[in-house]
Design a protein around this motif. Structure first.
Motif, PDB file in Angstrom:
ATOM      1  N   UNK A 291       0.818  -1.210   0.000  1.00 59.35           N
ATOM      2  CA  UNK A 291       0.000   0.000   0.000  1.00 59.35           C
ATOM      3  C   UNK A 291       0.852   1.261   0.000  1.00 59.35           C
ATOM      4  N   UNK A 292       2.175   1.109  -0.154  1.00 63.42           N
ATOM      5  CA  UNK A 292       3.078   2.259  -0.118  1.00 63.42           C
ATOM      6  C   UNK A 292       3.307   2.816  -1.513  1.00 63.42           C
ATOM      7  N   UNK A 293       3.797   4.068  -1.561  1.00 61.94           N
ATOM      8  CA  UNK A 293       4.353   4.579  -2.793  1.00 61.94           C
ATOM      9  C   UNK A 293       5.714   3.923  -2.968  1.00 61.94           C
ATOM     10  N   UNK A 294       5.953   3.335  -4.133  1.00 61.87           N
ATOM     11  CA  UNK A 294       7.120   2.466  -4.312  1.00 61.87           C
ATOM     12  C   UNK A 294       8.053   3.013  -5.388  1.00 61.87           C
ATOM     13  N   UNK A 295       9.338   2.962  -5.071  1.00 60.56           N
ATOM     14  CA  UNK A 295      10.405   3.157  -6.046  1.00 60.56           C
ATOM     15  C   UNK A 295      11.088   1.807  -6.209  1.00 60.56           C
ATOM     16  N   UNK A 296      10.999   1.232  -7.385  1.00 58.10           N
ATOM     17  CA  UNK A 296      11.523  -0.118  -7.630  1.00 58.10           C
ATOM     18  C   UNK A 296      12.750  -0.052  -8.522  1.00 58.10           C
ATOM     19  N   UNK A 297      13.765  -0.809  -8.152  1.00 60.79           N
ATOM     20  CA  UNK A 297      14.970  -0.951  -8.962  1.00 60.79           C
ATOM     21  C   UNK A 297      15.135  -2.417  -9.320  1.00 60.79           C
ATOM     22  N   UNK A 298      15.082  -2.726 -10.613  1.00 60.37           N
ATOM     23  CA  UNK A 298      15.179  -4.105 -11.081  1.00 60.37           C
ATOM     24  C   UNK A 298      16.624  -4.446 -11.407  1.00 60.37           C
ATOM     25  N   UNK A 299      17.047  -5.625 -10.961  1.00 59.77           N
ATOM     26  CA  UNK A 299      18.434  -6.057 -11.164  1.00 59.77           C
ATOM     27  C   UNK A 299      18.545  -7.209 -12.158  1.00 59.77           C
ATOM     28  N   UNK A 300      17.458  -7.545 -12.848  1.00 57.82           N
ATOM     29  CA  UNK A 300      17.498  -8.631 -13.831  1.00 57.82           C
ATOM     30  C   UNK A 300      18.550  -8.344 -14.902  1.00 57.82           C
ATOM     31  N   UNK A 301      19.252  -9.390 -15.330  1.00 58.91           N
ATOM     32  CA  UNK A 301      20.252  -9.213 -16.389  1.00 58.91           C
ATOM     33  C   UNK A 301      19.592  -8.840 -17.709  1.00 58.91           C
ATOM     34  N   UNK A 302      18.395  -9.370 -17.935  1.00 52.94           N
ATOM     35  CA  UNK A 302      17.625  -9.015 -19.123  1.00 52.94           C
ATOM     36  C   UNK A 302      16.426  -8.193 -18.679  1.00 52.94           C
ATOM     37  N   UNK A 314       1.022  -6.022  -8.054  1.00 51.82           N
ATOM     38  CA  UNK A 314       1.224  -6.280  -6.622  1.00 51.82           C
ATOM     39  C   UNK A 314       1.348  -4.983  -5.832  1.00 51.82           C
ATOM     40  N   UNK A 315       2.081  -4.010  -6.381  1.00 53.62           N
ATOM     41  CA  UNK A 315       2.305  -2.733  -5.706  1.00 53.62           C
ATOM     42  C   UNK A 315       1.624  -1.643  -6.540  1.00 53.62           C
ATOM     43  N   UNK A 316       0.324  -1.425  -6.335  1.00 48.68           N
ATOM     44  CA  UNK A 316      -0.439  -0.546  -7.237  1.00 48.68           C
ATOM     45  C   UNK A 316       0.026   0.906  -7.226  1.00 48.68           C
ATOM     46  N   UNK A 317       0.811   1.298  -6.220  1.00 55.83           N
ATOM     47  CA  UNK A 317       1.259   2.686  -6.136  1.00 55.83           C
ATOM     48  C   UNK A 317       2.737   2.816  -6.499  1.00 55.83           C
ATOM     49  N   UNK A 318       3.213   1.933  -7.367  1.00 54.34           N
ATOM     50  CA  UNK A 318       4.582   2.074  -7.878  1.00 54.34           C
ATOM     51  C   UNK A 318       4.662   3.319  -8.753  1.00 54.34           C
ATOM     52  N   UNK A 319       5.603   4.207  -8.427  1.00 56.97           N
ATOM     53  CA  UNK A 319       5.711   5.475  -9.134  1.00 56.97           C
ATOM     54  C   UNK A 319       6.994   5.608  -9.947  1.00 56.97           C
ATOM     55  N   UNK A 320       8.060   4.945  -9.506  1.00 55.51           N
ATOM     56  CA  UNK A 320       9.359   5.101 -10.154  1.00 55.51           C
ATOM     57  C   UNK A 320       9.947   3.723 -10.413  1.00 55.51           C
ATOM     58  N   UNK A 321      10.445   3.509 -11.624  1.00 52.57           N
ATOM     59  CA  UNK A 321      11.052   2.230 -11.998  1.00 52.57           C
ATOM     60  C   UNK A 321      12.386   2.504 -12.674  1.00 52.57           C
TER      61      UNK A 321
END
Length: 387
Positions: A291-302, A314-321
């Motif tokens: 339920x938080x405002x989310x900043x997500x950093x993805x580390x996938x190689x692809x 899952x995180x409906x309030x994701x704002x930054x990717x």
């Protein structure tokens, strides 16, 4: 005398395009509750009432409501302008508003003239210093240098001259909107450096019973008597770990008696999460951030396809990717071999090198259409050797 020190409301500001006006209104409600329950005598707002010099009309309405409610409360109010405010607009009508117990100080000409308050122990002189731009004051104030330190020293000399002419029983409060040494900024403050120098020494405020600072958005205690309240809400993900609120300050006969932090309501928490997308989507420990405002950093190689849509499931309030692949930074522009190859083949290699995976058939077709659209004659897109 009981003081509530707050600053940096930034009314009208958004958070990655999310409207915050309702949350800012909730803070005003909280402020009035604290004034009532803690029997606050004076509220200090140390600059940046608005987020911009020309605030949106809804922000102006909220400020008007806030000051009207404070004027009707048991507390008096002293407000100064910050570097985000228009001093002329915020200060309009201030001489009339003084009569309501709301004292708005936005002009450098008022520096050295305090708001005088009284309690059982005697007078309290509140010197509200608006944001002072060295560039505009270097000539009128005959500053020795065009710096924030020089302009603050000049302002404090006026404050001390005023205090020197008052009773020894007079306690002193200074409000200042500045970057004072010993505190660290966050990402959401506007740079106020002049010539690369923005900091002011804490020694500038020696001898003052309490210094209510504004400008930095995190709460800081620089000395027992010099404090930042910080902003009431988080305005960048760098503030995810801040505890927002105000300082409740008591002055007794000798001066500062105590200062207690009063937490502000948190309408929505901030979270910064990092990892491969499948981990972020399945790790049960991350449920607290749903339920938080989310900043997500993805580390996938692809780089995953449709990453934002999948995260928001899952995180409906994701704002930054953002993307930080493990094993190297793929954000740099790859160099493509062009000799003897068609434009379409070069773009396919570019996508593969940048993303770490080949283009899909649909993407390949889209790239071919884009290449063809850039050519005056689509028949020219041939191997160099066949031309």
């Amino acid at each position: 005398m009981r003081i509530l020190h707050t600053s940096d409301w930034h009314l009208g500001r958004s958070f990655h395009r999310e409207d915050l006006l309702g949350h800012q209104g909730a803070f005003v409600d909280h402020l009035l509750e604290v004034v009532d329950t803690e029997r606050v005598d004076v509220v200090l707002v140390s600059g940046d009432v608005y987020d911009r010099a020309l605030p949106h009309v809804d922000a102006v309405h909220l400020a008007d409501e806030a000051f009207a409610r404070l004027a009707a409360s048991r507390a008096r109010v002293v407000v100064t302008s910050g570097n985000h405010d228009s001093a002329q607009r915020l200060g309009f009508g201030s001489r009339l508003i003084d009569a309501a117990g709301v004292f708005i100080r936005t002009s450098a000409a008022s520096v050295g003239t305090p708001v005088l308050l009284e309690d059982d122990h005697g007078p309290v002189a509140v010197h509200g210093l608006p944001y002072l731009d060295p560039r505009s004051l270097v000539e009128p104030w005959q500053l020795p240098a065009r710096s924030h330190q020089a302009v603050m020293d000049a302002a404090m000399s006026r404050v001390r001259a005023d205090l020197a002419g008052r009773s020894a029983r007079t306690r002193s409060v200074v409000m200042a909107h500045a970057f004072v040494a010993g505190a660290e900024p966050s990402d959401s403050e506007r740079d106020i450096s002049v010539g690369g120098v923005s900091r002011v020494a804490t020694s500038s405020f020696d001898g003052i019973d309490y210094v209510a600072l504004g400008h930095l958005h995190g709460q800081h205690t620089l000395t027992g008597s010099i404090r930042y309240s910080g902003s009431p809400l988080a305005y960048s993900f760098s503030e995810a770990d801040h505890q927002k609120g105000s300082w409740l300050v008591d002055l007794d006969a000798p001066g500062l008696a105590r200062a207690e932090h009063v937490p502000a309501p948190v309408p929505r928490r901030l979270a910064r999460i990092t990892g491969e997308i499948e981990t972020l989507l399945t790790d049960p420990r991350l449920a607290v951030h749903e339920d938080a405002w989310v900043q997500a950093t993805l580390t996938d190689r692809v780089r995953p396809l449709h990453a934002m849509d999948r995260l928001r499931a899952r995180f409906p309030h994701t704002l930054v990717l953002s993307f930080q692949p493990v094993g190297g930074d793929r954000a740099t522009t790859p160099a493509a071999r062009t000799a003897g190859r068609s434009d379409h083949e070069v773009t396919l290699d570019f996508v593969s090198a940048l993303r770490g995976a080949p283009a899909t058939p649909a993407e390949s077709a889209l790239l071919r259409d884009a290449v063809d659209a850039c050519c005056e004659d689509t028949d020219l897109d041939v191997l160099v050797g066949e031309a």
